[in-house]
Scaffold this motif. Structure first.
Motif, short mmCIF file in Angstrom:
data_model
loop_
_atom_site.label_atom_id
_atom_site.label_comp_id
_atom_site.label_asym_id
_atom_site.label_seq_id
_atom_site.Cartn_x
_atom_site.Cartn_y
_atom_site.Cartn_z
N UNK A 2 0.83 -1.21 0.00
CA UNK A 2 0.00 0.00 0.00
C UNK A 2 0.87 1.25 0.00
N UNK A 3 1.97 1.23 0.75
CA UNK A 3 2.88 2.38 0.82
C UNK A 3 3.52 2.63 -0.55
N UNK A 4 3.85 1.54 -1.27
CA UNK A 4 4.43 1.69 -2.60
C UNK A 4 3.43 2.33 -3.54
N UNK A 5 2.17 1.91 -3.48
CA UNK A 5 1.13 2.51 -4.32
C UNK A 5 0.96 3.99 -4.01
N UNK A 6 1.00 4.33 -2.75
CA UNK A 6 0.85 5.74 -2.36
C UNK A 6 2.02 6.55 -2.91
N UNK A 7 3.24 6.02 -2.75
CA UNK A 7 4.41 6.74 -3.27
C UNK A 7 4.36 6.87 -4.79
N UNK A 8 3.93 5.81 -5.47
CA UNK A 8 3.79 5.87 -6.93
C UNK A 8 2.74 6.89 -7.33
N UNK A 12 3.43 10.17 -9.50
CA UNK A 12 2.69 10.39 -10.74
C UNK A 12 1.92 11.71 -10.69
N UNK A 13 1.34 12.03 -9.56
CA UNK A 13 0.61 13.30 -9.42
C UNK A 13 1.56 14.48 -9.61
N UNK A 14 2.77 14.36 -9.06
CA UNK A 14 3.74 15.44 -9.21
C UNK A 14 4.16 15.59 -10.68
N UNK A 16 2.36 14.73 -13.29
CA UNK A 16 1.22 15.28 -14.02
C UNK A 16 1.08 16.78 -13.76
N UNK A 17 1.27 17.20 -12.52
CA UNK A 17 1.18 18.62 -12.19
C UNK A 17 2.23 19.40 -12.97
N UNK A 18 3.46 18.87 -13.01
CA UNK A 18 4.54 19.54 -13.75
C UNK A 18 4.21 19.59 -15.24
N UNK A 19 3.69 18.51 -15.76
CA UNK A 19 3.39 18.44 -17.19
C UNK A 19 2.21 19.33 -17.57
N UNK A 20 1.20 19.37 -16.73
CA UNK A 20 -0.03 20.08 -17.07
C UNK A 20 0.03 21.56 -16.71
N UNK A 124 -5.96 8.62 -15.13
CA UNK A 124 -6.34 8.48 -13.72
C UNK A 124 -7.66 7.73 -13.58
N UNK A 125 -8.61 8.02 -14.45
CA UNK A 125 -9.89 7.30 -14.41
C UNK A 125 -9.68 5.82 -14.71
#
Length: 156
Positions: A2-8, A12-14, A16-20, A124-125
């Motif tokens: 679960x911790x690995x999924x959270x870190x991933x 990924x959110x970071x 995406x934020x940088x890209x978008x 994300x969906x």
């Protein structure tokens, strides 16, 4: 796990934020800086040209000594007015071209950012739906296991 999924997910959110947002914001800032510099250059060139014309006309006025000089000065004034009009037209065309170029580039950057945002939202969906399906399968397995355990306990 679960911790690995959270870190991933955070990574990924970071990305995406940088890209978008961050990347396009930097690009737009760079385009705005280029735009401002081009406009400033046009204004500086125009100022130099108009100043040159004006100073030339003032010096010509100081040279008037007789009626013939006055007649030449008046003719020169007409030519200077024509030159100023042509220069103004040229300057307006330059500014219009710079504005159009900036608007086109801004629109392209905005459209690209929106497309990346839509793609990220779709990813994300899709990931969310995939994860939901995995959770449902895990839940079904748990229910089946619990049912099996209950069956085996009831047989004893």
């Amino acid at each position: 796990m679960a911790n690995t999924n959270v870190n991933e997910n955070i990574e990924q959110a970071q990305q995406q934020f940088a890209s978008i947002f961050v990347g396009p914001a930097r690009s737009i800032a760079g385009k705005m800086l280029d735009y401002t510099q081009k406009l400033t250059n046009v204004q500086r060139e125009a100022f130099d040209t108009y100043s040159e014309i004006g100073f030339h006309q003032m010096r010509s006025a100081l040279e008037i000594r007789n009626s013939e000089d006055l007649r030449s000065y008046v003719e020169e004034q007409q030519e200077a007015a024509k030159k100023v009009g042509e220069q103004m037209k040229s300057d307006m065309e330059k500014v219009s071209s710079i504005n159009q170029e900036f608007m086109q580039q801004s629109q392209e950057l905005t459209q690209n950012a929106m497309q990346r945002g839509q793609e990220a939202a779709q990813q994300n969906m899709d990931r969310g739906q995939q994860r939901l399906q995995e959770v449902v399968k895990e839940g079904e397995k748990e229910v089946d296991k619990t049912a099996q355990d209950a069956k085996s306990t009831s047989k004893k």
